[in-house]
Design an enzyme around this catalytic site. Structure first.
Site, PDB file in Angstrom:
ATOM      1  N   GLU A 153      -7.673  -1.398  -6.644  1.00 43.39           N
ATOM      2  CA  GLU A 153      -6.815  -0.675  -5.350  1.00 43.39           C
ATOM      3  C   GLU A 153      -5.750   0.055  -5.938  1.00 43.39           C
ATOM      4  O   GLU A 153      -4.481  -0.004  -5.481  1.00 43.39           O
ATOM      5  CB  GLU A 153      -6.398  -2.014  -4.574  1.00 43.39           C
ATOM      6  CG  GLU A 153      -7.290  -2.610  -3.721  1.00 43.39           C
ATOM      7  CD  GLU A 153      -6.727  -3.865  -2.938  1.00 43.39           C
ATOM      8  OE1 GLU A 153      -5.431  -3.668  -2.707  1.00 43.39           O
ATOM      9  OE2 GLU A 153      -7.623  -4.717  -2.739  1.00 43.39           O
ATOM     10  N   ARG A 172       0.081   4.067 -14.241  1.00 46.52           N
ATOM     11  CA  ARG A 172      -1.077   3.570 -13.613  1.00 46.52           C
ATOM     12  C   ARG A 172      -0.823   2.337 -12.512  1.00 46.52           C
ATOM     13  O   ARG A 172      -0.049   1.650 -13.042  1.00 46.52           O
ATOM     14  CB  ARG A 172      -2.345   3.215 -14.537  1.00 46.52           C
ATOM     15  CG  ARG A 172      -2.103   2.069 -15.228  1.00 46.52           C
ATOM     16  CD  ARG A 172      -3.047   1.676 -16.386  1.00 46.52           C
ATOM     17  NE  ARG A 172      -2.772   0.549 -17.235  1.00 46.52           N
ATOM     18  CZ  ARG A 172      -3.408  -0.200 -18.028  1.00 46.52           C
ATOM     19  NH1 ARG A 172      -4.700   0.415 -18.348  1.00 46.52           N
ATOM     20  NH2 ARG A 172      -3.241  -0.987 -18.711  1.00 46.52           N
ATOM     21  N   GLY A 173      -1.959   2.459 -11.489  1.00 51.09           N
ATOM     22  CA  GLY A 173      -1.605   1.117 -10.649  1.00 51.09           C
ATOM     23  C   GLY A 173      -2.165  -0.192 -11.509  1.00 51.09           C
ATOM     24  O   GLY A 173      -2.939  -0.028 -12.207  1.00 51.09           O
ATOM     25  N   GLY A 178       2.908   2.500  -2.498  1.00 53.69           N
ATOM     26  CA  GLY A 178       3.132   2.890  -3.814  1.00 53.69           C
ATOM     27  C   GLY A 178       2.336   4.302  -4.107  1.00 53.69           C
ATOM     28  O   GLY A 178       1.368   4.645  -3.615  1.00 53.69           O
ATOM     29  N   SER A 179       3.067   4.949  -5.001  1.00 54.72           N
ATOM     30  CA  SER A 179       2.544   6.293  -5.291  1.00 54.72           C
ATOM     31  C   SER A 179       1.132   6.286  -6.141  1.00 54.72           C
ATOM     32  O   SER A 179       0.413   7.071  -5.803  1.00 54.72           O
ATOM     33  CB  SER A 179       3.487   6.992  -6.298  1.00 54.72           C
ATOM     34  OG  SER A 179       3.652   6.268  -7.632  1.00 54.72           O
ATOM     35  N   SER A 224      13.400  20.032   6.892  1.00 58.98           N
ATOM     36  CA  SER A 224      14.229  19.147   5.821  1.00 58.98           C
ATOM     37  C   SER A 224      13.947  19.548   4.353  1.00 58.98           C
ATOM     38  O   SER A 224      14.665  19.534   3.515  1.00 58.98           O
ATOM     39  CB  SER A 224      13.716  17.701   6.078  1.00 58.98           C
ATOM     40  OG  SER A 224      13.993  17.269   7.368  1.00 58.98           O
ATOM     41  N   GLY A 236       0.621  -1.278   0.015  1.00 59.86           N
ATOM     42  CA  GLY A 236       0.005   0.068   0.014  1.00 59.86           C
ATOM     43  C   GLY A 236       0.836   1.071   0.058  1.00 59.86           C
ATOM     44  O   GLY A 236       0.190   2.341   0.148  1.00 59.86           O
ATOM     45  N   CYS A 279      -0.984   3.424  -5.225  1.00 62.41           N
ATOM     46  CA  CYS A 279      -1.533   2.446  -4.384  1.00 62.41           C
ATOM     47  C   CYS A 279      -2.946   3.055  -3.754  1.00 62.41           C
ATOM     48  O   CYS A 279      -2.682   4.116  -3.089  1.00 62.41           O
ATOM     49  CB  CYS A 279      -1.105   2.036  -3.507  1.00 62.41           C
ATOM     50  SG  CYS A 279       0.753   0.853  -4.264  1.00 62.41           S
TER      51      CYS A 279
HETATM   52  P1  XMP Z   1       5.773   3.557  -6.603  1.00 63.23           P
HETATM   53  O1  XMP Z   1       5.843   4.338  -5.434  1.00 63.23           O
HETATM   54  O2  XMP Z   1       7.404   3.576  -7.149  1.00 63.23           O
HETATM   55  O3  XMP Z   1       5.457   2.024  -6.274  1.00 63.23           O
HETATM   56  O4  XMP Z   1       5.103   4.074  -7.811  1.00 63.23           O
HETATM   57  C1  XMP Z   1       5.422   1.197  -7.342  1.00 63.23           C
HETATM   58  C2  XMP Z   1       4.913  -0.125  -6.624  1.00 63.23           C
HETATM   59  O5  XMP Z   1       3.544   0.133  -6.321  1.00 63.23           O
HETATM   60  C3  XMP Z   1       2.868  -1.315  -6.274  1.00 63.23           C
HETATM   61  N1  XMP Z   1       1.726  -1.034  -7.184  1.00 63.23           N
HETATM   62  C4  XMP Z   1      -0.008  -1.150  -6.623  1.00 63.23           C
HETATM   63  N2  XMP Z   1      -0.202  -1.056  -5.223  1.00 63.23           N
HETATM   64  N3  XMP Z   1      -2.207  -0.872  -6.059  1.00 63.23           N
HETATM   65  C5  XMP Z   1      -1.428  -1.007  -5.053  1.00 63.23           C
HETATM   66  O6  XMP Z   1      -2.077  -1.015  -4.018  1.00 63.23           O
HETATM   67  C6  XMP Z   1      -1.779  -0.996  -7.329  1.00 63.23           C
HETATM   68  O7  XMP Z   1      -2.731  -0.659  -8.310  1.00 63.23           O
HETATM   69  C7  XMP Z   1      -0.529  -1.070  -7.563  1.00 63.23           C
HETATM   70  N4  XMP Z   1      -0.010  -0.922  -8.950  1.00 63.23           N
HETATM   71  C8  XMP Z   1       1.749  -1.137  -8.349  1.00 63.23           C
HETATM   72  C9  XMP Z   1       3.620  -2.024  -6.823  1.00 63.23           C
HETATM   73  O8  XMP Z   1       4.360  -3.051  -5.521  1.00 63.23           O
HETATM   74  C10 XMP Z   1       4.764  -1.278  -7.701  1.00 63.23           C
HETATM   75  O9  XMP Z   1       6.085  -2.100  -7.647  1.00 63.23           O
END
Ligand code: XMP
Length: 481
Positions: A416, A385-386, A303-304, A472, A301, A306
């Site tokens: 999610e 996108r997630g 991730g940017s 910071s 949870g 997530c």
């Molecule tokens: P960042 O913060 O680098 O994170 O963009 C990348 C990681 O986010 C996860 N990920 C998800 N987590 N819903 C989630 O809860 C999503 O739809 C989703 N898509 C990616 C994943 O672990 C990735 O490496």
């Protein structure tokens, strides 16, 4: 109801690393080497996320060249995911085992199509018996407008080609390039049949780089699989394509079905390194390790894009997740996945016990991520996108169900992840990675550490307050632009 104890959870912004006495005078003295699985040691502790807006072959090639690693996402038909792995494996090898070939009567139009499809510019010209007739490089057709011209009219013919035999060593090839001022060296048998190709560019890349390579000198690459449906067949094909790391990729990795999939994969492919996740607790890490995971992906949870924590209430702030999972993982490397926004976050994740970080957002805006650069409100952006978003899920279901003729419904699906966000276009990934590497090296030096082992031993965290966090960042100034 039993009394519940509420644990404290911290993340990157809650802490700083204490500056310490350091004998590291220059950032260049810092080694960023890190072992992330039994057979994979990176030169940069960064792995690109297995997401469809982050890692396909172009990203994986750039990551491995820079000393990191890319994990091809699994939201592709099996043969496409395999193809992406193969593209990485072919990208640079001191010997290209199976060079792309064309026949002398192919038109330039056909050559251009092949060039685009396979992302290559040099073709060896052969007849039906694979006898070498010439070579066609980009220089031969770059300015040719007439696409009906035939390969045999454009190529450098065999009579002007320097060739060598299959056993040509790296040193010998360098000598030939130097002496003859050529850049491509076809390898042939005594009947002039094609056996391989050496290119000067591959040799240079090979000699001068931090690149992460397999035993044959090819770039390393990982690929993701799920835990259902075709996952075993997918893994089988990826292993056949000589993938270096299989990554079991599910949002909630501490799931009985995930542990069983990890066990099955390890039993079936004992020689392939296996990373599995995601988990965020000591117990989750321990169970994955016992199931056979060689490294453990940590993060629920954070991730940017997530939405897991919002939609389900579940998750662990990322820094605590790393601390906790490390307790269960012991010597098994852990990868901190999600929530990384800058090199400072990377140093904190490593100092907490991670062997590397996985990043999505930071790399999604680069040339190497899948998708086009678009103009949005006068800004150049790319889409991110997630993978658990409504849009990503709908696309997958539509592909699978449509091909089997079934109807599909999304009413049961709970998204999610964010559907589509824009990320500023950031140019070449190599530059981003070099900036991050510089910041990480400085971070090690502030902690008095010349390598990861020392960072783990020496790093000390300080918990800060909201006031500390404000202090910071930039404060009390106006940005000039
Ligand atoms: P960042 O913060 O680098 O994170 O963009 C990348 C990681 O986010 C996860 N990920 C998800 N987590 N819903 C989630 O809860 C999503 O739809 C989703 N898509 C990616 C994943 O672990 C990735 O490496």
């Amino acid at each position: 109801m039993a009394k519940k104890r509420i644990q404290e959870g911290l993340t990157f912004d809650d802490v700083l690393l204490k500056p310490q006495y350091s004998q590291v005078d220059s950032r260049r003295q810092v080694s960023l080497k890190t072992k992330i699985s039994p057979h994979i040691t990176l030169n940069l502790p960064i792995i690109s996320a297995n997401m469809d807006t982050v890692t396909e072959s172009a990203m994986a090639i750039a990551m491995a060249r820079a000393g990191g690693l890319g994990i091809i996402h699994r939201f592709l038909p099996i043969e496409k995911e395999v193809e992406e792995v193969q593209k990485v494996k072919r990208a640079e090898n001191f010997v290209v085992e199976e060079p792309f070939v064309v026949e002398p009567n192919f038109t330039l139009r056909k050559v251009k199509e092949l060039s685009k499809k396979h992302d290559v510019q040099t073709f060896v010209v052969v007849n039906k018996e694979r006898k070498v007739l010439g070579i066609l490089t980009k220089r031969d057709y770059l300015f040719e407008k007439d696409e009906t011209k035939l390969v045999k009219e454009l190529m450098t013919p065999r009579s002007r080609l320097i060739v060598a035999d299959r056993g040509t060593s790296l040193e010998k090839a360098q000598e030939i390039f130097k002496k003859n001022k050529v850049e491509k060296l076809p390898l042939v048998d005594k009947n002039d049949r094609l056996l391989g190709l050496i290119t000067a560019k591959d040799i240079l890349n090979h000699l001068n780089s931090l690149a992460v390579r397999d035993k044959k000198g090819r770039l390393m690459v990982g690929a993701a699989v799920g835990i259902k449906d075709d996952y075993l067949e997918r893994a089988q094909e990826l292993v056949k394509a000589e993938v270096d790391l299989l990554v079991v990729d599910v949002a909630h990795g501490h799931l009985d079905a995930c542990l069983k999939a990890v066990q099955t994969l390890k039993k079936r492919f004992p020689h392939i390194d296996l990373m599995a996740g995601n988990v965020a607790t000591k117990e989750g890490a321990l169970d994955l390790k016992r199931a056979g995971a060689d490294s453990i992906k940590v993060g629920v949870g954070g991730g940017s894009v997530c939405l897991t924590r919002i939609k389900t209430g579940a998750g662990v702030p990322q820094l605590s997740a790393v601390f906790e999972t490390k307790k269960g993982a012991g010597e098994t490397p852990i990868i901190s996945d999600g929530g990384i926004r800058n090199s400072g976050d990377i140093v904190k994740a490593l100092a907490a016990g991670a062997s590397a970080v996985m990043v999505g957002m930071l790399l999604a805006g680069t040339d190497e991520s899948p998708g086009e650069v678009i103009n949005w409100n006068d800004k150049r952006v790319k889409i991110y996108r997630g993978m658990a978003s409504f849009g990503a899920k709908m696309e997958r279901e539509a592909k699978i169900k449509r091909s089997s003729g079934e109807n599909f419904s999304m009413t049961d699906f709970v998204s999610e992840g964010a559907d589509q966000v824009f990320i500023p276009y950031r140019g070449r990934v190599e530059e981003i990675l070099s900036q991050l590497a510089g910041g990480i090296r400085s971070g090690f030096s502030y902690c008095g550490a010349k390598d990861l082992k020392e960072l783990w031993q020496k790093a000390e965290f300080i918990k800060i307050t909201g006031a500390g966090l404000r202090e910071s960042g930039l404060h009390d100034v106006f940005l000039a632009n």
